[in-house]
Design a protein around this motif. Sequence first.
Motif, PDB file in Angstrom:
ATOM      1  N   PHE A 175       0.837  -1.199   0.000  1.00  0.00           N
ATOM      2  CA  PHE A 175       0.000   0.000   0.000  1.00  0.00           C
ATOM      3  C   PHE A 175       0.870   1.245   0.000  1.00  0.00           C
ATOM      4  O   PHE A 175       1.844   1.343   0.754  1.00  0.00           O
ATOM      5  CB  PHE A 175      -0.920   0.003   1.231  1.00  0.00           C
ATOM      6  CG  PHE A 175      -1.736   1.260   1.383  1.00  0.00           C
ATOM      7  CD1 PHE A 175      -2.742   1.551   0.487  1.00  0.00           C
ATOM      8  CD2 PHE A 175      -1.502   2.142   2.431  1.00  0.00           C
ATOM      9  CE1 PHE A 175      -3.496   2.702   0.622  1.00  0.00           C
ATOM     10  CE2 PHE A 175      -2.244   3.289   2.579  1.00  0.00           C
ATOM     11  CZ  PHE A 175      -3.252   3.570   1.670  1.00  0.00           C
ATOM     12  N   ARG A 176       0.505   2.205  -0.870  1.00  0.00           N
ATOM     13  CA  ARG A 176       1.205   3.487  -0.905  1.00  0.00           C
ATOM     14  C   ARG A 176       0.185   4.617  -0.853  1.00  0.00           C
ATOM     15  O   ARG A 176      -0.939   4.483  -1.354  1.00  0.00           O
ATOM     16  CB  ARG A 176       2.072   3.605  -2.155  1.00  0.00           C
ATOM     17  CG  ARG A 176       3.152   2.544  -2.260  1.00  0.00           C
ATOM     18  CD  ARG A 176       4.278   2.943  -3.180  1.00  0.00           C
ATOM     19  NE  ARG A 176       3.824   3.413  -4.482  1.00  0.00           N
ATOM     20  CZ  ARG A 176       4.635   3.914  -5.406  1.00  0.00           C
ATOM     21  NH1 ARG A 176       5.933   4.008  -5.165  1.00  0.00           N
ATOM     22  NH2 ARG A 176       4.168   4.310  -6.576  1.00  0.00           N
ATOM     23  N   LEU A 177       0.629   5.739  -0.283  1.00  0.00           N
ATOM     24  CA  LEU A 177      -0.277   6.852   0.000  1.00  0.00           C
ATOM     25  C   LEU A 177       0.353   8.154  -0.458  1.00  0.00           C
ATOM     26  O   LEU A 177       1.564   8.371  -0.282  1.00  0.00           O
ATOM     27  CB  LEU A 177      -0.578   6.898   1.505  1.00  0.00           C
ATOM     28  CG  LEU A 177      -1.601   7.905   2.007  1.00  0.00           C
ATOM     29  CD1 LEU A 177      -2.974   7.613   1.413  1.00  0.00           C
ATOM     30  CD2 LEU A 177      -1.668   7.844   3.532  1.00  0.00           C
ATOM     31  N   GLY A 178      -0.460   9.017  -1.080  1.00  0.00           N
ATOM     32  CA  GLY A 178      -0.005  10.335  -1.519  1.00  0.00           C
ATOM     33  C   GLY A 178      -1.020  11.398  -1.144  1.00  0.00           C
ATOM     34  O   GLY A 178      -2.145  11.091  -0.717  1.00  0.00           O
ATOM     35  N   PHE A 179      -0.634  12.669  -1.323  1.00  0.00           N
ATOM     36  CA  PHE A 179      -1.508  13.757  -0.867  1.00  0.00           C
ATOM     37  C   PHE A 179      -1.397  14.955  -1.802  1.00  0.00           C
ATOM     38  O   PHE A 179      -0.303  15.302  -2.277  1.00  0.00           O
ATOM     39  CB  PHE A 179      -1.115  14.180   0.551  1.00  0.00           C
ATOM     40  CG  PHE A 179      -1.991  15.266   1.135  1.00  0.00           C
ATOM     41  CD1 PHE A 179      -3.311  15.006   1.467  1.00  0.00           C
ATOM     42  CD2 PHE A 179      -1.506  16.543   1.334  1.00  0.00           C
ATOM     43  CE1 PHE A 179      -4.127  15.990   1.994  1.00  0.00           C
ATOM     44  CE2 PHE A 179      -2.299  17.543   1.868  1.00  0.00           C
ATOM     45  CZ  PHE A 179      -3.612  17.261   2.196  1.00  0.00           C
ATOM     46  N   GLY A 180      -2.543  15.574  -2.078  1.00  0.00           N
ATOM     47  CA  GLY A 180      -2.618  16.808  -2.842  1.00  0.00           C
ATOM     48  C   GLY A 180      -3.800  17.625  -2.382  1.00  0.00           C
ATOM     49  O   GLY A 180      -4.691  17.114  -1.687  1.00  0.00           O
ATOM     50  N   SER A 181      -3.827  18.900  -2.748  1.00  0.00           N
ATOM     51  CA  SER A 181      -4.909  19.779  -2.300  1.00  0.00           C
ATOM     52  C   SER A 181      -5.292  20.742  -3.417  1.00  0.00           C
ATOM     53  O   SER A 181      -4.551  20.917  -4.391  1.00  0.00           O
ATOM     54  CB  SER A 181      -4.487  20.565  -1.053  1.00  0.00           C
ATOM     55  OG  SER A 181      -3.358  21.374  -1.336  1.00  0.00           O
ATOM     56  N   PHE A 182      -6.444  21.365  -3.259  1.00  0.00           N
ATOM     57  CA  PHE A 182      -6.936  22.301  -4.257  1.00  0.00           C
ATOM     58  C   PHE A 182      -7.843  23.327  -3.581  1.00  0.00           C
ATOM     59  O   PHE A 182      -8.349  23.106  -2.478  1.00  0.00           O
ATOM     60  CB  PHE A 182      -7.705  21.578  -5.358  1.00  0.00           C
ATOM     61  CG  PHE A 182      -8.988  20.943  -4.896  1.00  0.00           C
ATOM     62  CD1 PHE A 182     -10.193  21.636  -4.963  1.00  0.00           C
ATOM     63  CD2 PHE A 182      -9.000  19.657  -4.374  1.00  0.00           C
ATOM     64  CE1 PHE A 182     -11.375  21.052  -4.523  1.00  0.00           C
ATOM     65  CE2 PHE A 182     -10.169  19.075  -3.935  1.00  0.00           C
ATOM     66  CZ  PHE A 182     -11.360  19.770  -4.013  1.00  0.00           C
ATOM     67  N   VAL A 183      -8.046  24.442  -4.253  1.00  0.00           N
ATOM     68  CA  VAL A 183      -9.029  25.451  -3.817  1.00  0.00           C
ATOM     69  C   VAL A 183      -9.835  25.864  -5.046  1.00  0.00           C
ATOM     70  O   VAL A 183     -10.894  25.323  -5.323  1.00  0.00           O
ATOM     71  CB  VAL A 183      -8.355  26.656  -3.140  1.00  0.00           C
ATOM     72  CG1 VAL A 183      -9.435  27.636  -2.640  1.00  0.00           C
ATOM     73  CG2 VAL A 183      -7.509  26.199  -1.955  1.00  0.00           C
TER      74      VAL A 183
END
Length: 797
Positions: A175-183
Amino acid sequence: MWIPGRAALCWLLLETLLRSAGGLNVCMSGSATSCEECLLIHPSCAWCAQEDFGLRRSLTSRCDFKQNLHKRGCEPRFIEYPSSSVSILKNSPLSTKGSGSALYDVVQIMPQKISLSLRPGDPTLFNLEVRQVEDYPVDLYYLMDLSLSMKDDLHTIRNLGTKLAEEMGKLTSNFRLGFGSFVDKNMSPFSYTAPKYHENPCNGYKLFPNCVPSFGFRHILSLTDQVDRFNEEVQKQMVSRNRDAPEGGFDAILQAAVCKEEIGWRKEAYHLLVFTTDDVPHLALDGRLGGLVQPHDGRCHLNDQNEYSASTKMDYPSLALLGEKLAENNIFLIFAVTKRFYVIYKNFTALIPGTTVEILDQDSKNVIQLIIAAYNNIRSKVELTVSDHPEDIGLSFTATCQDGKPLPGFRKCEDLKIGDTVSFNVSVEARSCPPRGTDQTFTIKPVGFKDLLEVTVDYQCDCGCSQTAQVNSSICSSIGTYNCGTCQCEPGYLGAHCECQEGDASSMYLSACREAEGKQVCSGRGECSCNQCLCYESEFGKIYGSFCECDDFSCARHKGILCSGHGECHCGECKCHAGYIGDNCNCSTETSFCFSDDGKMCSGRGNCVCGRCQCTEPGAFGDTCEKCPTCPDACGTKRECIECRLFNSGRLADNQTCQRLCKDKIITVESLENDDPGAVLCLYKTDDDCVMKFTYSEHVSGRSVLTALKEPECVTGPEALMVLLAVVGTILLIGLVLLAAWKLVITIHDRREFARFQSARMRARYHMASNPLYKQPITTHFAEMETFEKSFNGGLH
């Protein structure tokens, strides 16, 4: 692993026998003057290439049903009758587990490569199997809305990485996990652009005075198995503030999908993209409000800071583009949205394959359970998609899921367990012939899988005898090409062996140019030359036939279109393409659109006519007659959906088919008020003796709506012991009351009798001890005198 088209061939053979026995012979009535033209008339037509066959009559007699050509003396080796076939090129067995180092060798679809040889109008079948293997690697990219309204959610997920890794570890060891965000786009009217808001859009906002400038999309953490880094990056994040309610989430989804190297998607893993927000997204053309007229190009635009650099240059992506890129990169999109916007995102899932939607709590506290549920939901279904599908090839699917029941028209199986194998029967049919030398290739793959089936198609449009054509053959008087038993004469020459020149005419030949005695020469639409009719040209189409009796423009039309566009006009008769019937070929024989979600033809309430349901049950309507509020079984059918959707019980819940069969909108209310005159009130008794009430109605939009109580109405019954004690107590009380009443009546009666006795006794004129029948002989008068004196004295006083 493949099923030859025996069923289709049997059907065509039956059709051939019927037509040749007592109907129109579609092969001989056609305009075929060559082997290739004959093969295109109908898949049951064959061509005889034998030299001495059919010399006397017209050349079209070489085109006939195969068995007729045998009867008329054509040797089997000269009969051209190609048929569709399937060849398996690669067929590796399905895998059972996905863990280990050789992940590229994991196989989840079988076969992997096939070749189809298709004759137009002749369908062929093949079978493919799909299995979701156990312990398959998972890449999960968490894409979060960081607008101001999500500040509580940001605090909740600060330790999400560790908890999520623990739960996903129960499902996969890789299992691998990543992160991103937006507005949203940092431009007007989507965000605050005044100078005082450049550094801090929350300037002057008392409830939350500090936040970062708005941005379109920011990639923060590439996919990694170090979940502690996820927690660290999340803790560094701060919310921003945009101006309007919708967010720029679709910009972020597209970038997360196409920036494969930056995100770190592995080819050999399941790709999950979790999209969390509490508002609606901006859609394509919304960018024009800010002057953005350039459509999105579907490419990756991340700069050195891993931010979306084209946010203020291109419009928001469309749903079609979004679905295309997600499918292209095998990404499952999970919408995690608040309950308020659930219906909106649910509608998006119908337009974007491989997408699910889950309800997110206001502070995202249920996000782990949501992701696990969505992952299990994704792994519980298999849905096939077709890429690069040629327009001249028709495909139809029949799914066979775990219950073993074939579902015509379905290309999806649901409610599966990891390791289950499902199969799909695929029927392929070529509708026409492309230009010579054209080969087509398309792919069939399950949504979100890297595995696919590659299908190569070549067309059986040429006859084998054409490969041995002889130019300037002596058979054709050395002035024509001998091809497949016929002579193709040079311009200016006619006849079966090119023995005549145009313009030669004689009265002895005229009888051979009449269809029957008394009819016009060449039907009045041609000239008789060299014992043959030369047909005139027409601006409407082609005139042909031995006596110019046929044309390709005098057939029935539908809405002004010759043979409805679904057939060819041959000698005044429409020869319908495969899948169509009728005088003008306007009636489709396709039945896949007539099957309802439960696999029944027209929901059992109608007949499939010309590819569409004609409802026979009074009150039934809809594309598959699935809507029928007044039908006797309507309440019973909808009851099963209420049970499985609201309470996860009933027959459909047991069979795990609720999601497939129950797609009606369900509204729950505290109290049921049937204000809609068109709604049907339904009641049923639950297993615990409660009463469940709901109404079933159809809106103007055609969508079924069920309005049901949140909970069944239950009347709490008394306990058996209490009832027994109450009954016994009541009986005893009634007995005591009756006994007391009886005692009172007896007492009153006795006292009355005693009083009556006393009264009678007082009225007696004699003493109880004296006998009136006996009188003593001695009479004493002193007592009487004394009594009289007392009475007298008393009266004086």
